[in-house]
Write a protein that holds these residues in place. Sequence first.
Motif, PDB file in Angstrom:
ATOM      1  N   LYS A  31       1.380  -1.636  -0.251  1.00 12.41           N
ATOM      2  CA  LYS A  31      -0.104  -0.093   0.327  1.00 12.41           C
ATOM      3  C   LYS A  31       1.281   0.995   0.101  1.00 12.41           C
ATOM      4  O   LYS A  31       0.344   2.619  -0.531  1.00 12.41           O
ATOM      5  CB  LYS A  31      -1.020  -0.022   1.277  1.00 12.41           C
ATOM      6  N   ASP A 264     -11.091   4.456   1.401  1.00 12.36           N
ATOM      7  CA  ASP A 264     -11.080   5.215   2.374  1.00 12.36           C
ATOM      8  C   ASP A 264     -11.913   6.444   2.718  1.00 12.36           C
ATOM      9  O   ASP A 264     -11.332   7.414   2.634  1.00 12.36           O
ATOM     10  CB  ASP A 264     -10.587   4.093   3.523  1.00 12.36           C
ATOM     11  N   LYS A 269      -5.773   6.144   5.815  1.00 11.04           N
ATOM     12  CA  LYS A 269      -5.696   4.821   6.029  1.00 11.04           C
ATOM     13  C   LYS A 269      -6.057   4.673   5.011  1.00 11.04           C
ATOM     14  O   LYS A 269      -5.635   3.205   4.388  1.00 11.04           O
ATOM     15  CB  LYS A 269      -7.583   4.902   6.894  1.00 11.04           C
ATOM     16  N   LYS A 272      -9.915   0.445   0.557  1.00 10.68           N
ATOM     17  CA  LYS A 272     -10.192  -0.472   1.459  1.00 10.68           C
ATOM     18  C   LYS A 272      -9.647  -1.189   0.215  1.00 10.68           C
ATOM     19  O   LYS A 272      -9.742  -2.913   0.507  1.00 10.68           O
ATOM     20  CB  LYS A 272     -11.292  -0.158   1.206  1.00 10.68           C
ATOM     21  N   ASP A 353      -5.676  -6.039  -4.080  1.00  8.52           N
ATOM     22  CA  ASP A 353      -5.130  -5.885  -2.828  1.00  8.52           C
ATOM     23  C   ASP A 353      -6.382  -5.755  -1.773  1.00  8.52           C
ATOM     24  O   ASP A 353      -7.268  -4.292  -1.943  1.00  8.52           O
ATOM     25  CB  ASP A 353      -4.230  -4.630  -2.803  1.00  8.52           C
ATOM     26  N   ARG A 355      -8.533  -5.119   2.033  1.00  7.35           N
ATOM     27  CA  ARG A 355      -8.362  -5.008   3.937  1.00  7.35           C
ATOM     28  C   ARG A 355      -8.916  -4.998   4.260  1.00  7.35           C
ATOM     29  O   ARG A 355     -10.038  -5.083   4.478  1.00  7.35           O
ATOM     30  CB  ARG A 355      -8.064  -3.050   3.565  1.00  7.35           C
ATOM     31  N   THR A 359      -5.350  -3.297   9.853  1.00  3.87           N
ATOM     32  CA  THR A 359      -4.013  -3.321   9.666  1.00  3.87           C
ATOM     33  C   THR A 359      -3.898  -4.941   9.077  1.00  3.87           C
ATOM     34  O   THR A 359      -2.192  -5.319   8.882  1.00  3.87           O
ATOM     35  CB  THR A 359      -3.395  -3.860  10.697  1.00  3.87           C
ATOM     36  N   TYR A 361      -4.324  -7.058   5.214  1.00  2.00           N
ATOM     37  CA  TYR A 361      -4.419  -7.374   3.483  1.00  2.00           C
ATOM     38  C   TYR A 361      -3.808  -8.340   3.418  1.00  2.00           C
ATOM     39  O   TYR A 361      -3.362  -9.156   4.042  1.00  2.00           O
ATOM     40  CB  TYR A 361      -3.659  -6.179   3.226  1.00  2.00           C
ATOM     41  N   SER A 392       0.056  -4.616   7.622  1.00  2.00           N
ATOM     42  CA  SER A 392       0.848  -3.649   7.447  1.00  2.00           C
ATOM     43  C   SER A 392       0.255  -1.987   8.543  1.00  2.00           C
ATOM     44  O   SER A 392      -0.680  -1.481   8.427  1.00  2.00           O
ATOM     45  CB  SER A 392      -0.056  -3.038   6.360  1.00  2.00           C
ATOM     46  N   GLU A 397       5.597  -3.040   7.176  1.00  2.95           N
ATOM     47  CA  GLU A 397       4.805  -4.918   6.786  1.00  2.95           C
ATOM     48  C   GLU A 397       5.452  -5.530   7.073  1.00  2.95           C
ATOM     49  O   GLU A 397       6.857  -5.503   6.831  1.00  2.95           O
ATOM     50  CB  GLU A 397       4.544  -3.886   5.562  1.00  2.95           C
TER      51      GLU A 397
END
Length: 452
Positions: A31, A264, A269, A272, A353, A355, A359, A361, A392, A397
């Motif tokens: 990310k 998001d 952040k 999503k 990817d 979420r 935190t 993913y 992450s 990460e």
Amino acid sequence: MIMKKIIFLFLLLNSTAFFAQDHFSGISTSKRIGVLNGTINPAELANLTSKVEVHVFALSTTVANNKIGFSDLTGDTNLEELIFVGSEPANLRLDVEILGPSAAFRYKNWGFAVSSKAYGKLNLVDIDVNIGDAISNGGLNSLLNSTTLNGNYNQRLNGTTYGELGFSAGRNLWETENYKLNGGATIKLLFPGSYANFGADQMNGTITTVAGSSYLSNTNATLNIAYSGNLGNSFSDFDSYSDSVFGGLNGIGVDFGANFSIKDSDPDKGYKFNSGLSVRNIGSMTFKDDNNSSTNYALVIQGNESLDLGQFDGVDSLQEVEQILIDSGFLTSTSSNSDFKVKLPTVLNAYADVRLIPTLYVSLFWQQKLNDDNLNDQVTTQNTFTVTPRFSLKNFEVFSPWTQNEISGFNGGIGFRAGGFFVGSGSVITTLINDSKHADFYFGFRFGIGKS
């Protein structure tokens, strides 16, 4: 056919380091979006995490094969025998990618990047185990004194080095409070360095082994022998690759991509959901050098005549291979060129990817090659599918890529990012706990300036 020293090189690399499958597996879908993400999909440049991204250096190296497992490296078995056991053709891939000094920046709805890359590739594609065994081992794996060849494909020994300078742009095409759609493209200036290819297509014949010596008879095949630069003189010497990465400007390639994300409500952040689709490495490059040669031959061995395959044991030069075959009197040239074009390894990439919690993913990454590895005058690549769970935070990460690779099968590894530094392996876990036929390692460093 240059086999022995290639195998020694493969084993040396496999026993001294861990090497990567789809390059930068796990970190390329991070990310923290920067130049590395833009090389996978130029549309991602419109999502840069920082206003300015400076990419200092990154290295990824891949070794994969379908015969030799990790446990074989610690055993007493002759490894040159193992690579040519069974009936399935032998495949090896050694692939090094260096992402050199590069930079990217955001301006309004645009993202721009300039990147530099260097590539080195050494591949054995669908080598008939009977031929390899006869040359490297004198036919030790053969249960019979006579073996019939019925090859309906093109066997290739192929090596390539080239450099690349890329100019990329990504732009936001559509955006709402919740969604974002980007498009992007990259134009690549190509600097072909060195190339070597030995292709033996539709080879039919008989290998007879007598007192540890193997002979080829009753044979028909179409051969392609092409070389340019250092790799014509030495196919398996590492210096031949490292000394000839960047040649003169002589080719153009392009990438195209699209990116869709669900945002998001809190910009800090990130997203999503983030996904992308890209087609990479469309194009070709022309190799030119004083020792350039690309010749197609008809190989015909008839009657009571035969070719002693022991002549090729330890041979390290395509020029020498070509001369041995010419001197045998079994070759007839059908076409020849001093300069020749080589296609890039065009691939389709798709990824997503997601979420799951703030935190955690999970990303999916798919690479599908669009060229046929059995065709001459092209650079090879591999099909892969990777699932990567990732913990992450903003500056840290931890991720674990798990990949299905068409050559080496299933592999799993681990990596981490701390600030702009990252290091990882796509196969270290399966290498340590299983008899993996794949090993890998990558690392790099970059830093951002300003918040995007």
